[in-house]
Design an enzyme around this catalytic site. Structure first.
Site, PDB file in Angstrom:
ATOM      1  N   HIS A  69      21.499  51.370  70.482  1.00 24.10           N
ATOM      2  CA  HIS A  69      22.560  49.948  70.149  1.00 24.10           C
ATOM      3  C   HIS A  69      23.329  50.421  71.187  1.00 24.10           C
ATOM      4  CE1 HIS A  69      25.156  53.802  68.422  1.00 24.10           C
ATOM      5  NE2 HIS A  69      25.784  53.027  69.141  1.00 24.10           N
ATOM      6  N   LYS A 120      25.251  46.638  73.250  1.00 21.82           N
ATOM      7  CA  LYS A 120      26.038  45.954  73.815  1.00 21.82           C
ATOM      8  C   LYS A 120      26.701  44.862  74.727  1.00 21.82           C
ATOM      9  CE  LYS A 120      28.191  50.427  72.296  1.00 21.82           C
ATOM     10  NZ  LYS A 120      29.109  50.091  71.604  1.00 21.82           N
ATOM     11  N   GLU A 160      33.455  61.043  72.070  1.00 20.88           N
ATOM     12  CA  GLU A 160      33.969  60.603  70.703  1.00 20.88           C
ATOM     13  C   GLU A 160      35.648  61.325  70.600  1.00 20.88           C
ATOM     14  OE1 GLU A 160      30.717  59.774  67.836  1.00 20.88           O
ATOM     15  OE2 GLU A 160      29.785  61.436  69.532  1.00 20.88           O
ATOM     16  N   ASP A 210      21.302  64.610  70.117  1.00 21.20           N
ATOM     17  CA  ASP A 210      21.975  62.760  69.957  1.00 21.20           C
ATOM     18  C   ASP A 210      22.490  62.377  70.550  1.00 21.20           C
ATOM     19  OD1 ASP A 210      22.718  61.935  67.811  1.00 21.20           O
ATOM     20  OD2 ASP A 210      24.800  63.010  67.885  1.00 21.20           O
ATOM     21  N   HIS A 235      21.272  57.343  74.224  1.00 18.82           N
ATOM     22  CA  HIS A 235      22.238  56.639  75.201  1.00 18.82           C
ATOM     23  C   HIS A 235      22.134  57.112  76.198  1.00 18.82           C
ATOM     24  CE1 HIS A 235      22.939  55.751  70.899  1.00 18.82           C
ATOM     25  NE2 HIS A 235      23.689  56.660  70.069  1.00 18.82           N
ATOM     26  N   LYS A 248      32.162  65.096  71.364  1.00 15.30           N
ATOM     27  CA  LYS A 248      32.827  65.311  70.183  1.00 15.30           C
ATOM     28  C   LYS A 248      34.118  65.612  70.519  1.00 15.30           C
ATOM     29  CE  LYS A 248      29.207  64.269  66.565  1.00 15.30           C
ATOM     30  NZ  LYS A 248      29.384  62.753  66.723  1.00 15.30           N
TER      31      LYS A 248
HETATM   32  P1  NAP Z   1      22.620  58.574  55.422  1.00 14.53           P
HETATM   33  O1  NAP Z   1      24.306  58.113  55.567  1.00 14.53           O
HETATM   34  O2  NAP Z   1      22.891  60.236  54.759  1.00 14.53           O
HETATM   35  O3  NAP Z   1      22.047  58.044  54.205  1.00 14.53           O
HETATM   36  C1  NAP Z   1      20.530  58.094  54.008  1.00 14.53           C
HETATM   37  C2  NAP Z   1      19.885  56.843  53.571  1.00 14.53           C
HETATM   38  O4  NAP Z   1      18.482  57.447  53.214  1.00 14.53           O
HETATM   39  C3  NAP Z   1      20.289  56.368  51.986  1.00 14.53           C
HETATM   40  O5  NAP Z   1      20.551  55.265  51.842  1.00 14.53           O
HETATM   41  C4  NAP Z   1      19.112  57.161  51.412  1.00 14.53           C
HETATM   42  O6  NAP Z   1      19.801  56.490  49.857  1.00 14.53           O
HETATM   43  C5  NAP Z   1      18.602  57.056  51.747  1.00 14.53           C
HETATM   44  N1  NAP Z   1      17.513  58.539  51.618  1.00 14.53           N
HETATM   45  C6  NAP Z   1      17.728  60.050  51.846  1.00 14.53           C
HETATM   46  N2  NAP Z   1      16.467  59.870  50.998  1.00 14.53           N
HETATM   47  C7  NAP Z   1      15.408  58.784  50.551  1.00 14.53           C
HETATM   48  C8  NAP Z   1      14.156  59.204  50.151  1.00 14.53           C
HETATM   49  N3  NAP Z   1      13.224  60.148  49.720  1.00 14.53           N
HETATM   50  N4  NAP Z   1      13.627  57.753  50.093  1.00 14.53           N
HETATM   51  C9  NAP Z   1      14.052  56.493  49.895  1.00 14.53           C
HETATM   52  N5  NAP Z   1      15.343  57.162  50.415  1.00 14.53           N
HETATM   53  C10 NAP Z   1      16.250  57.729  50.663  1.00 14.53           C
HETATM   54  O7  NAP Z   1      22.397  58.540  56.546  1.00 14.53           O
HETATM   55  P2  NAP Z   1      23.404  57.194  57.858  1.00 14.53           P
HETATM   56  O8  NAP Z   1      24.408  57.818  58.632  1.00 14.53           O
HETATM   57  O9  NAP Z   1      23.127  56.103  56.716  1.00 14.53           O
HETATM   58  O10 NAP Z   1      21.716  57.329  59.314  1.00 14.53           O
HETATM   59  C11 NAP Z   1      20.444  56.951  58.100  1.00 14.53           C
HETATM   60  C12 NAP Z   1      19.800  57.337  60.020  1.00 14.53           C
HETATM   61  O11 NAP Z   1      20.043  56.351  61.154  1.00 14.53           O
HETATM   62  C13 NAP Z   1      19.284  58.579  60.305  1.00 14.53           C
HETATM   63  O12 NAP Z   1      18.336  59.282  61.179  1.00 14.53           O
HETATM   64  C14 NAP Z   1      20.694  59.049  61.709  1.00 14.53           C
HETATM   65  O13 NAP Z   1      20.709  60.229  61.807  1.00 14.53           O
HETATM   66  C15 NAP Z   1      20.685  57.546  62.482  1.00 14.53           C
HETATM   67  N6  NAP Z   1      21.962  57.316  62.850  1.00 14.53           N
HETATM   68  C16 NAP Z   1      22.477  56.851  62.388  1.00 14.53           C
HETATM   69  C17 NAP Z   1      24.193  56.280  62.630  1.00 14.53           C
HETATM   70  C18 NAP Z   1      25.206  56.274  61.851  1.00 14.53           C
HETATM   71  O14 NAP Z   1      26.550  56.123  62.670  1.00 14.53           O
HETATM   72  N7  NAP Z   1      25.858  56.882  60.750  1.00 14.53           N
HETATM   73  C19 NAP Z   1      24.380  55.892  63.978  1.00 14.53           C
HETATM   74  C20 NAP Z   1      22.975  56.052  64.606  1.00 14.53           C
HETATM   75  C21 NAP Z   1      21.950  56.634  63.787  1.00 14.53           C
HETATM   76  P3  NAP Z   1      19.733  57.577  48.601  1.00 14.53           P
HETATM   77  O15 NAP Z   1      19.877  58.633  48.500  1.00 14.53           O
HETATM   78  O16 NAP Z   1      19.844  56.862  47.510  1.00 14.53           O
HETATM   79  O17 NAP Z   1      17.680  57.640  48.315  1.00 14.53           O
END
Ligand code: NAP
Length: 486
Positions: free
Chosen positions: A175, A179, A213, A232, A237, A337
């Site tokens: 992402h 920007k 951060e 990470d 990035h 961080k």
């Molecule tokens: P999260 O809050 O833990 O969410 C994970 C999602 O995956 C939830 O919707 C969960 O819903 C679903 N999930 C988990 N196991 C599953 C399964 N077996 N089948 C289907 N759905 C499943 O994680 P997040 O922070 O949103 O991050 C998601 C991804 O984006 C990760 O790879 C992370 O490294 C990356 N990322 C995140 C951020 C950020 O700011 N959060 C930034 C950059 C990249 P259920 O539990 O209802 O299944």
């Protein structure tokens, strides 16, 4: 504004943090801007057994919170009409049939499968989609970072995803590339004659890239402890930003022309191996300190972090690029961080004049610079020396600020708004190609291996500071300072 073709966007991880905080509000904004056709749909998918209404109420709460004062009831209702929810456990093949049913009869429209889940689910989800026979020629898959843990795991994911989707259908998202300030850096470099002749050794003295951060690991400790700052943040990035600065002008605006040039930079990075890793890298881990005036615990006392963890929460690197353009110009990269401020910026410092005929400030050398700020606000500032008012030719630094918000008035697109619309349009320019990812991991892996070999603990730094003292020394050894330490 060009409206988007009809699409079905299936958001795996649709109940997760990224979806709620960034992706769904970004889609809401595009609907509110009338860019999304009435026939398009956004389909949240996750394991939770939610009804559509229950899902919508979570999405609404999140949009209200993240859109803030621009949230509008009528626009929300328009957006809500396009939202569906489907319960899918990525590991349960039969669950994909519910999605097949939902997508049936809409084979002609663009299909986007956005995988906002842990990366170990990526391949399984793609295989589930293929078995359910929902991957059409107009389908795209979006993969969130991190793509694997090292070159080997990244290759495995890419091979399995690549068996279901062709390379032009795969959008690996970073992402930072979405920007506005990064777009403007490209415009500045390749839309003007002014900078390009200066954009090289002999004219640029050194480059700094900082992604700082102020937050700690929050609720991502389990993930973060397995990952660390190098994987990470640097692998994706920071290296991508470095590529945008260092790449040669692409021959055309074609996605592959740009990605070819970025790849050349990644391949020209001088490897950091063995002893180099001790002299050109610094890794740190925060200890208790303060954030925003309140005391905070150290990394080892964070929930879900093992008490003997050696995971780095900070990394600084001196990077060299072995090319005619950049030989001898150091690029300093730093991320961490619990640093003093949330601040992301690229600082390009130009060489000092060879001979001065005027009285100059002592730190004059630090003032010929271009600062591209990405966070907390996006801006570009050029600092130069000008005459101080009054008698005599005393020089003082002044800033020429390229204030895009002032000039263009329009609200700039958030990175995810831009990237999501690019996916729907099928524009790959701002997404990483597989060979770029492989080259980035191939450069990163030996650094981690050397850290493991030397078995040194990361250097402790107090939360709320700018990281370990060794990070300042890394730069000051070459006669420079981080911009915040000038
Ligand atoms: P999260 O809050 O833990 O969410 C994970 C999602 O995956 C939830 O919707 C969960 O819903 C679903 N999930 C988990 N196991 C599953 C399964 N077996 N089948 C289907 N759905 C499943 O994680 P997040 O922070 O949103 O991050 C998601 C991804 O984006 C990760 O790879 C992370 O490294 C990356 N990322 C995140 C951020 C950020 O700011 N959060 C930034 C950059 C990249 P259920 O539990 O209802 O299944």
């Amino acid at each position: 504004m060009q409206s988007l073709p009809d699409f079905d966007l299936v958001l795996f991880g649709g109940t997760g943090d990224l979806a709620m905080r960034k992706l769904l509000p970004a889609l809401y904004r595009r609907v509110a801007a009338n860019q999304v056709s009435k026939g398009s749909r956004i389909i949240g998918a996750a394991r939770s057994g939610l009804t559509r209404d229950e899902y919508l109420s979570q999405v609404e709460e999140s949009c209200r919170k993240h859109i803030g004062k621009d949230f509008d009831r009528e626009q929300w209702e328009q957006f809500a009409r396009s939202v569906e929810y489907v319960k899918i456990d990525a590991q349960a093949e039969r669950d994909f049939m519910a999605l097949k049913k939902l997508l049936a009869g809409r084979e002609e429209c663009v299909r986007v499968f956005f995988l906002s889940t842990a990366p170990d689910l990526f391949a399984g989800i793609c295989e589930g989609l293929a078995k359910a026979d929902v991957v059409t020629p107009a389908s795209r898959v979006v993969l969130e970072k991190p793509l694997g843990q090292d070159l080997q795991s990244s290759v495995q994911i890419n091979e399995r995803v690549g068996a279901m989707f062709s390379e032009p259908q795969i959008f690996r998202i970073d992402h930072y590339l979405g920007k506005e300030a990064v777009q403007n850096l490209l415009a500045l470099r390749f839309g003007n004659m002014l900078f390009e002749p200066l954009w090289r050794r002999g004219r640029v003295q050194h480059v700094q890239i900082t992604v700082a951060e102020d937050l700690g690991v929050e609720r991502r400790a389990q993930f973060y402890d397995q990952t660390g700052a190098l994987r990470d943040m640097v692998q994706n990035h920071l290296l991508q930003l470095l590529c945008i600065i260092a790449m040669e002008p692409p021959a055309t605006g074609d996605p592959d022309a740009m990605r070819d040039e970025k790849l050349k930079v990644l391949r020209a990075l001088r490897p950091l191996r063995g002893h180099d890793v001790q002299t050109k890298t610094v890794r740190g881990q925060y200890k208790a300190g303060a954030a925003n005036g309140a005391p905070v615990v150290g990394y080892l006392d964070e929930k879900d972090v093992p008490r003997d963890s050696t995971t780095e929460t900070f990394v600084a690197l001196k990077v060299e690029i072995d090319s005619w353009r950049w030989a001898g110009v150091p690029f300093y990269l730093r991320t961490g961080k619990r640093l003093q401020e949330r601040q992301s910026e690229i600082v390009i410092t130009f060489e000092d004049v060879p001979h001065s005929i005027y009285e100059r400030p002592d730190d004059a050398h630090a003032w010929n610079r271009l600062v591209i700020q990405l966070q907390p606000v996006e801006s570009i500032t050029l600092s130069v020396l000008a005459k101080s008012p009054g008698h005599g030719m005393r020089l003082k630094p002044v800033e020429l600020s390229l204030d895009f918000r002032e000039t263009f008035k329009d609200r700039p697109l958030d990175a995810y708004e831009r990237l999501l619309t690019d996916v729907i349009k099928g524009t790959l320019t701002l997404f990483m190609r597989r060979d770029e990812l492989d080259a980035a991991w191939a450069w990163i892996d030996p650094i981690r291996e050397a850290w493991q070999h030397y078995e040194e603990r990361p250097k402790a730094y107090t939360a709320g500071t700018w990281g370990p003292a060794a990070a300042s020394a890394l730069v000051s050894r070459d006669g420079f300072s981080w911009r915040n330490e000038l």
